[in-house]
Design an enzyme around this catalytic site. Sequence first.
Site, PDB file in Angstrom:
ATOM      1  N   SER A 158      36.803  36.119  28.833  1.00 10.79           N
ATOM      2  CA  SER A 158      37.697  35.954  27.677  1.00 10.79           C
ATOM      3  C   SER A 158      38.815  35.008  28.096  1.00 10.79           C
ATOM      4  CB  SER A 158      38.292  37.309  27.293  1.00 10.79           C
ATOM      5  OG  SER A 158      39.393  37.145  26.417  1.00 10.79           O
ATOM      6  N   TYR A 172      42.691  45.016  29.315  1.00  9.03           N
ATOM      7  CA  TYR A 172      41.643  44.062  28.911  1.00  9.03           C
ATOM      8  C   TYR A 172      41.738  42.763  29.714  1.00  9.03           C
ATOM      9  CZ  TYR A 172      38.572  41.382  25.847  1.00  9.03           C
ATOM     10  OH  TYR A 172      37.550  40.610  25.348  1.00  9.03           O
TER      11      TYR A 172
HETATM   12  N1  LIG Z   1      36.095  39.782  19.745  1.00 13.76           N
HETATM   13  C1  LIG Z   1      36.794  38.946  20.503  1.00 13.76           C
HETATM   14  O1  LIG Z   1      37.799  38.378  20.086  1.00 13.76           O
HETATM   15  C2  LIG Z   1      36.361  38.631  21.896  1.00 13.76           C
HETATM   16  C3  LIG Z   1      36.968  37.555  22.569  1.00 13.76           C
HETATM   17  C4  LIG Z   1      36.586  37.274  23.873  1.00 13.76           C
HETATM   18  C5  LIG Z   1      35.615  38.035  24.471  1.00 13.76           C
HETATM   19  N2  LIG Z   1      35.031  39.065  23.795  1.00 13.76           N
HETATM   20  C6  LIG Z   1      34.018  39.857  24.479  1.00 13.76           C
HETATM   21  O2  LIG Z   1      32.805  39.758  23.779  1.00 13.76           O
HETATM   22  C7  LIG Z   1      32.037  40.946  24.011  1.00 13.76           C
HETATM   23  C8  LIG Z   1      31.520  41.471  22.677  1.00 13.76           C
HETATM   24  O3  LIG Z   1      32.596  41.887  21.893  1.00 13.76           O
HETATM   25  P1  LIG Z   1      32.554  41.942  20.297  1.00 13.76           P
HETATM   26  O4  LIG Z   1      33.848  41.381  19.844  1.00 13.76           O
HETATM   27  O5  LIG Z   1      31.267  41.409  19.766  1.00 13.76           O
HETATM   28  O6  LIG Z   1      32.714  43.506  20.047  1.00 13.76           O
HETATM   29  P2  LIG Z   1      31.694  44.585  19.512  1.00 13.76           P
HETATM   30  O7  LIG Z   1      32.470  45.857  19.535  1.00 13.76           O
HETATM   31  O8  LIG Z   1      31.062  44.134  18.237  1.00 13.76           O
HETATM   32  O9  LIG Z   1      30.579  44.575  20.653  1.00 13.76           O
HETATM   33  C9  LIG Z   1      30.730  45.204  21.884  1.00 13.76           C
HETATM   34  C10 LIG Z   1      29.494  46.043  22.123  1.00 13.76           C
HETATM   35  O10 LIG Z   1      29.585  46.656  23.406  1.00 13.76           O
HETATM   36  C11 LIG Z   1      29.058  47.932  23.296  1.00 13.76           C
HETATM   37  N3  LIG Z   1      29.483  48.825  24.367  1.00 13.76           N
HETATM   38  C12 LIG Z   1      30.689  49.405  24.552  1.00 13.76           C
HETATM   39  N4  LIG Z   1      30.647  50.241  25.603  1.00 13.76           N
HETATM   40  C13 LIG Z   1      29.387  50.178  26.085  1.00 13.76           C
HETATM   41  C14 LIG Z   1      28.698  50.832  27.153  1.00 13.76           C
HETATM   42  N5  LIG Z   1      29.331  51.727  27.932  1.00 13.76           N
HETATM   43  N6  LIG Z   1      27.405  50.538  27.369  1.00 13.76           N
HETATM   44  C15 LIG Z   1      26.767  49.641  26.591  1.00 13.76           C
HETATM   45  N7  LIG Z   1      27.339  48.999  25.547  1.00 13.76           N
HETATM   46  C16 LIG Z   1      28.634  49.278  25.321  1.00 13.76           C
HETATM   47  C17 LIG Z   1      29.571  48.422  21.926  1.00 13.76           C
HETATM   48  O11 LIG Z   1      28.831  49.521  21.453  1.00 13.76           O
HETATM   49  C18 LIG Z   1      29.370  47.173  21.087  1.00 13.76           C
HETATM   50  O12 LIG Z   1      28.075  47.127  20.510  1.00 13.76           O
HETATM   51  C19 LIG Z   1      32.965  41.912  24.775  1.00 13.76           C
HETATM   52  O13 LIG Z   1      32.677  41.844  26.159  1.00 13.76           O
HETATM   53  C20 LIG Z   1      34.330  41.330  24.529  1.00 13.76           C
HETATM   54  O14 LIG Z   1      35.238  41.653  25.544  1.00 13.76           O
HETATM   55  C21 LIG Z   1      35.380  39.369  22.521  1.00 13.76           C
END
Ligand SMILES: NC(=O)c1ccc[n+]([C@@H]2O[C@H](COP(=O)([O-])OP(=O)(O)OC[C@H]3O[C@@H](n4cnc5c(N)ncnc54)[C@H](O)[C@@H]3O)[C@@H](O)[C@H]2O)c1
Length: 267
Positions: A158, A172
């Site tokens: 991120s 985070y």
């Molecule tokens: N949304 C943002 O702004 C953003 C920005 C930068 C990075 N990210 C990263 O992108 C990735 C996806 O995030 P997103 O925004 O699509 O959120 P999201 O909540 O839609 O997806 C995250 C997924 O991870 C799963 N998860 C959580 N704990 C888990 C576990 N113990 N075992 C297996 N799966 C697990 C959740 O059930 C969910 O399906 C994350 O790593 C997040 O840190 C997100």
Amino acid sequence: MADPVPFSPEQVKKLFDLTGKTAIITGGAGFLGHSLAKGLTLYGADVVLSGRTLANLESTAAEVNAFGGGKAVAVACDVVDEASVDNLVAKTVEMFGKVDIMITVGGIADRYPAEQFPIDAWQKVMDINVRGTWLSCQKAGKWMIENEKPGKIITIGSVRGSAGHPGGYGAYGTSKGAVHLMTLQLATEWAKYKINVNCIAPCIFWTPLTKQVLEDEKLKQIFLSRIPWGRAAIPDDVIGAALYLAAPASDFVTGTILPVDGGTVGG
Ligand SMILES: NC(=O)c1ccc[n+]([C@@H]2O[C@H](COP(=O)([O-])OP(=O)(O)OC[C@H]3O[C@@H](n4cnc5c(N)ncnc54)[C@H](O)[C@@H]3O)[C@@H](O)[C@H]2O)c1
């Protein structure tokens, strides 16, 4: 090692072809996981969507399969649980014979002012984002090494892993900083096995993970003001970077943190 030879036109045409490849995506039922699964299958890969709740994964797999291309299947896995990640890799090999690509999307966020951050909440973020990413990389990498199969590992970092933020990212940001360094470490250790390890570092996009920000207009504006492009990302913005890092196009690329962030870290 023999000197590489220039690519044939056929090789150049296939630089982004994933036909016959098998990819695991953790956090596969989430927003980013869904987008990346769509991208990888459309370019020919079979994708194992994994996460904790099988029903969610199965409906995501059905949506991904409706696009055509490679096949998407669902396997339940909690990335914090070592035996569960072992099972994920074993099931993938049982179904498709191999693991070529691991993308560690599973993650959570939580925000508190640093001086008030409850340690259990802090630890939960570290467990899922750092331990979970480590186990996912370790188990896929171990299979590739033991079976002498070069492969691609893509972690999801991120912009918060490279810079502080006033919005309470003590867990985070710390966890994503660890994911970035873990990527460099694994890339260095596993170069001798021809395993590429790279990280994609997106800026904010609106999902359940960022709901807290979206609902706070002042904080939302702080975020947007830091993105030179002038908008948040959408999950599909990340597909191209994932395809590149999963495909032969990136065979000589390892240990990079690739921002997909509308210019955030450049500005
Ligand atoms: N949304 C943002 O702004 C953003 C920005 C930068 C990075 N990210 C990263 O992108 C990735 C996806 O995030 P997103 O925004 O699509 O959120 P999201 O909540 O839609 O997806 C995250 C997924 O991870 C799963 N998860 C959580 N704990 C888990 C576990 N113990 N075992 C297996 N799966 C697990 C959740 O059930 C969910 O399906 C994350 O790593 C997040 O840190 C997100």
